[in-house]
Design an enzyme around this catalytic site. Structure first.
Site, PDB file in Angstrom:
ATOM      1  N   ASP A 252       0.826  -1.213   0.000  1.00 59.21           N
ATOM      2  CA  ASP A 252       0.000   0.000   0.000  1.00 59.21           C
ATOM      3  C   ASP A 252       0.861   1.264   0.000  1.00 59.21           C
ATOM      4  O   ASP A 252       2.048   1.235   0.318  1.00 59.21           O
ATOM      5  CB  ASP A 252      -0.963   0.013   1.201  1.00 59.21           C
ATOM      6  CG  ASP A 252      -0.255   0.050   2.537  1.00 59.21           C
ATOM      7  OD1 ASP A 252       0.831  -0.555   2.657  1.00 59.21           O
ATOM      8  OD2 ASP A 252      -0.768   0.706   3.464  1.00 59.21           O
TER       9      ASP A 252
ATOM     10  N   GLU B 165       0.342  -1.216   5.678  1.00 61.53           N
ATOM     11  CA  GLU B 165       1.429  -0.671   6.515  1.00 61.53           C
ATOM     12  C   GLU B 165       1.224   0.801   6.788  1.00 61.53           C
ATOM     13  O   GLU B 165       1.484   1.292   7.885  1.00 61.53           O
ATOM     14  CB  GLU B 165       2.787  -0.903   5.814  1.00 61.53           C
ATOM     15  CG  GLU B 165       4.009  -0.514   6.650  1.00 61.53           C
ATOM     16  CD  GLU B 165       4.373   0.965   6.616  1.00 61.53           C
ATOM     17  OE1 GLU B 165       5.140   1.397   7.490  1.00 61.53           O
ATOM     18  OE2 GLU B 165       3.885   1.694   5.741  1.00 61.53           O
TER      19      GLU B 165
HETATM   20  C1  LIG Z   1      20.436  12.762   7.934  1.00 62.66           C
HETATM   21  C2  LIG Z   1      19.250  12.717   7.061  1.00 62.66           C
HETATM   22  C3  LIG Z   1      18.558  11.417   7.128  1.00 62.66           C
HETATM   23  C4  LIG Z   1      17.485  11.224   6.134  1.00 62.66           C
HETATM   24  C5  LIG Z   1      16.799   9.916   6.290  1.00 62.66           C
HETATM   25  C6  LIG Z   1      16.239   9.453   5.007  1.00 62.66           C
HETATM   26  C7  LIG Z   1      15.288   8.339   5.104  1.00 62.66           C
HETATM   27  C8  LIG Z   1      13.964   8.784   5.617  1.00 62.66           C
HETATM   28  C9  LIG Z   1      12.886   7.882   5.241  1.00 62.66           C
HETATM   29  C10 LIG Z   1      12.047   7.503   6.390  1.00 62.66           C
HETATM   30  C11 LIG Z   1      10.950   6.608   5.935  1.00 62.66           C
HETATM   31  C12 LIG Z   1      10.896   5.377   6.754  1.00 62.66           C
HETATM   32  C13 LIG Z   1       9.773   4.499   6.319  1.00 62.66           C
HETATM   33  C14 LIG Z   1       8.617   4.690   7.183  1.00 62.66           C
HETATM   34  C15 LIG Z   1       7.371   4.051   6.661  1.00 62.66           C
HETATM   35  C16 LIG Z   1       6.199   4.924   6.993  1.00 62.66           C
HETATM   36  O1  LIG Z   1       5.992   5.906   6.365  1.00 62.66           O
HETATM   37  N1  LIG Z   1       5.440   4.549   8.028  1.00 62.66           N
HETATM   38  C17 LIG Z   1       4.314   5.354   8.456  1.00 62.66           C
HETATM   39  C18 LIG Z   1       3.142   4.474   8.762  1.00 62.66           C
HETATM   40  C19 LIG Z   1       2.910   4.000  10.141  1.00 62.66           C
HETATM   41  C20 LIG Z   1       2.112   4.720  10.982  1.00 62.66           C
HETATM   42  C21 LIG Z   1       1.871   4.243  12.260  1.00 62.66           C
HETATM   43  C22 LIG Z   1       2.429   3.060  12.673  1.00 62.66           C
HETATM   44  C23 LIG Z   1       3.204   2.336  11.793  1.00 62.66           C
HETATM   45  C24 LIG Z   1       3.441   2.802  10.526  1.00 62.66           C
HETATM   46  C25 LIG Z   1       4.716   6.283   9.569  1.00 62.66           C
HETATM   47  O2  LIG Z   1       5.763   6.132  10.196  1.00 62.66           O
HETATM   48  O3  LIG Z   1       3.939   7.226   9.795  1.00 62.66           O
END
Ligand SMILES: CCCCCCCCCCCCCCCC(=O)N[C@@H](Cc1ccccc1)C(=O)O
Length: 636
Positions: free
Chosen positions: A144, A209
């Site tokens: 999703d 998710e």
């Molecule tokens: C130094 C700079 C660092 C940059 C970091 C780059 C990477 C950042 C990407 C972070 C994305 C991580 C993936 C997360 C997935 C996501 O969006 N999850 C969502 C969905 C969720 C909500 C509640 C409970 C569980 C899940 C969230 O965290 O909100």
């Protein structure tokens, strides 16, 4: 006379204290410089000899290049949007199911793969291994995506999968259909090329998710628990390869998430009697709530930089910074408050330092001339690993400091446990090796995942959970997650397929090689001593359970594993204990603090013992004298 000698004594004391301080500063400086010059926690198994398991080459021909890209674009074109727990696009999810069967025919027909649909739209695959003594692992991804509105400023419609300048644009290209399709594409090619694994593995694809994984991931976990499955490690989405994102860092860095932040959603509400807008009270429900929200924004949670796994990231990357940042990063024991102050200036680095407070919803009022009775705000907090939901709630209550504002915890969970990443960590080291073989220019470091993933539901099944996919993130790309113009380069998508292709084969190793002697080159004498002890110990350390031990039933997928014998458990405990101290000698603040406080105590003792000569010598001579005494004391 007494007055003069009193003054003289005070002068003497000031001199001694300032001299003592100077010596402490000098010692700290020398220690910090030594640590900067020798600090490299990255050597590890890099140079060790690995058992060869990758027998099938991962080269992709022109036809396959076209094919895998076409499959991926089709996946992006299906709008599998999750809006809320009750609003999932089930038509799209059904369509996605058919797409998987169409584009990965070998995966769905192979006798080596068992497949089951869970909670209507999630998928669980099981590929049993030929060696039943090897504990299986699991790869996760989610089907999703979050909603996307073309009018927000997308350069290409979000479900078009349009190709522009070598990139595929669309919702899900980096979160997280690149992993869904990458994993299955890799498996498809492996099976076509005759691969059959030695170590069994699962693949779990969740369908909700983005709204918490309560249907998909939770039910997959239930199925696995029923079958008694235990996993060597889990690899899910999360962190990525950061290229030019961390300023000052030379070269790209692959951050493997070893933990993820906790989360809490808090509802703040203010109730006041409704009335006519022509006779407003001095404070409205909206005004009171706005004040509370403002106080929360003006008073962020404390900086906890250095108290969680984020500390390890910078220590692992220290050697890839130029001076003076290298000096600071190698000496977090001294400089973490300073680094924290700098990092809090940007939202994406601030997220690693503290529990973040985001006011995400604010609702009130029904008509322009009616005083609203109710004002409500939702605050979403991402909890730093050094805090808990309870601590965060107490902080909010005291910051809001207004009894008229009612506080209610909508949902929340504590930060996730920290997974292992040392030289005996099978999952971490195998992911790292796969990465370095493919991208030798990358520095690999453990990291903290700031978002939440489906993997948080798997804590009962695996001690080690990693959050990573080799998606390349360049400056400006962090805003594409859940934002506009989400995209991935065609080259990067191919690299993902190759990564999973190689990882699956690399996981067939029976045990990790012994740490290379380079690991023993640590900075402090304590670290050196203990690592030497651990290094000699490591040769007797085998990661997998020993043969000839009782076999017990693990899961309904006819996989079994050995139950460790008592001597094995004892030895493992011993190894863990030694590893703990070895790591502590290398890079934990505790031991550094200890060794530096020991240094300070030694200096003080020498000063007291040689009080007279200090008094009668000139500063330079005294300095030399003390240094010799210090070295003498340390070496004896
Ligand atoms: C130094 C700079 C660092 C940059 C970091 C780059 C990477 C950042 C990407 C972070 C994305 C991580 C993936 C997360 C997935 C996501 O969006 N999850 C969502 C969905 C969720 C909500 C509640 C409970 C569980 C899940 C969230 O965290 O909100």
């Amino acid at each position: 006379m007494t007055d003069r000698s009193g003054k003289f004594n005070i002068m003497k004391l000031v001199k001694i204290v300032s001299f003592g301080l100077l010596v402490v500063v000098l010692v700290c400086f020398v220690a910090a410089t030594l640590r900067t010059l020798t600090f490299d926690v990255n050597s590890g198994l890099q140079l060790a000899h690995w058992e060869k398991t990758r027998n099938i080459a991962s080269d992709i021909n022109q036809h396959q290049r076209k094919e895998l890209l076409a499959n991926f674009r089709e996946a992006i074109q299906i709008p599998t949007v999750s809006t809320s727990k009750t609003q999932l696009n089930i038509t799209a999810l059904g369509e996605f199911n058919s797409l998987l069967r169409k584009v990965f025919p070998t995966v769905f027909s192979s006798h080596l793969v068992q497949h089951e649909v869970v909670a209507n739209y999630s998928h669980l695959f099981w590929v049993p291994g030929s060696d039943l003594a090897l504990v299986p692992y699991m790869l996760l991804a989610h089907i999703d995506v979050v909603p996307a509105d073309e009018n927000d400023g997308w350069e290409a419609p979000p479900f078009s999968a349009k190709e522009m300048d070598g990139f595929i644009y669309g919702r899900g290209t980096i979160d997280n259909k690149q992993s869904v399709m990458g994993i299955l594409q890799a498996l498809e090619y492996l099976l076509i090329r005759g691969y059959s694994p030695q170590r069994g593995f699962f693949i779990g694809l969740g369908h909700d998710e983005e709204v918490g994984g309560l249907q998909g991931a939770m039910n997959i976990v239930k199925v696995l628990k029923k079958k008694g499955v235990q996993l060597a490690f889990v690899l899910d989405e999360g962190l990525a390869v950061l290229d030019g994102v961390i300023s000052g860092l030379q070269g790209p860095a692959a951050l493997i998430g070893i933990s993820e932040k906790g989360q809490a959603t808090v509802k703040l509400s203010v109730f006041k009697a409704p009335g006519h807008s022509s006779m407003p009270p001095r404070e409205s429900s909206i005004g009171i709530l706005a004040g509370a929200v403002k106080r929360l924004e003006d008073n962020p949670m404390p900086i906890l930089f250095g108290e969680g796994p984020e500390r390890r990231t910078f220590e692992h990357l220290a050697h890839r910074f130029g001076l003076p940042i290298k000096f600071l990063m190698s000496n977090m024991w001294l400089f973490s408050p300073l680094i924290g102050r700098v990092m809090e200036r940007s939202p994406d680095t601030n997220a690693f330092l503290r529990t973040t407070t985001a006011v995400t919803m604010f609702n009130s009022g029904v008509k322009v001339n009616v005083l609203p009775s109710l004002a409500e705000a939702y605050v979403n907090l991402r909890i730093h690993p050094a805090q808990t939901v309870q601590e965060v709630l107490e902080f909010i209550q005291s910051t809001v400091g207004d009894e008229r504002v009612k506080m209610e915890l909508v949902n929340g969970f504590d930060p996730l446990p920290v997974s292992s990443y040392d030289e005996t960590s099978f999952g971490f080291q195998t992911i790292k090796k796969t990465l370095l073989d493919q991208f030798p220019q990358v520095s690999v470091a453990p990291g903290l995942c700031i978002g939440n993933t489906d993997s948080r539901h798997y804590t009962d099944l695996a001690k080690d959970i990693y959050r990573f996919a080799p998606t390349w993130i360049k400056p400006g790309d962090t805003q594409r997650f859940h934002g506009i113009n989400e995209r991935i380069s065609k080259k990067n998508y191919e690299e993902l397929v190759v990564f999973y292709f190689n990882l699956i084969q690399n996981c067939d190793i029976k045990e990790l090689p012994s740490p290379h002697a380079a690991t023993a080159a640590v900075t402090s004498s304590l670290g050196l001593l203990v690592s030497a002890a651990s290094f000699s110990n490591a040769s007797s350390n085998s990661w997998t359970p020993e043969p000839n031990e009782t076999v017990y039933f693990v899961n309904g997928y006819s996989q079994s594993r050995s139950r460790p014998s008592k001597p094995y458990i004892l030895r493992k405990l011993m190894d863990d204990w030694m590893n703990f101290w070895r790591l502590a000698g290398v890079d934990t603040m505790m031991v550094n603090l200890k060794s530096y406080s020991v240094s300070v105590i030694i200096i003080l003792v020498i000063v007291i013992i040689h009080w007279k000569s200090i008094m009668t010598n000139r500063y330079l001579r005294t300095c030399l004298f003390l240094s010799v005494k210090y070295i003498e004391t340390c070496t004896t």
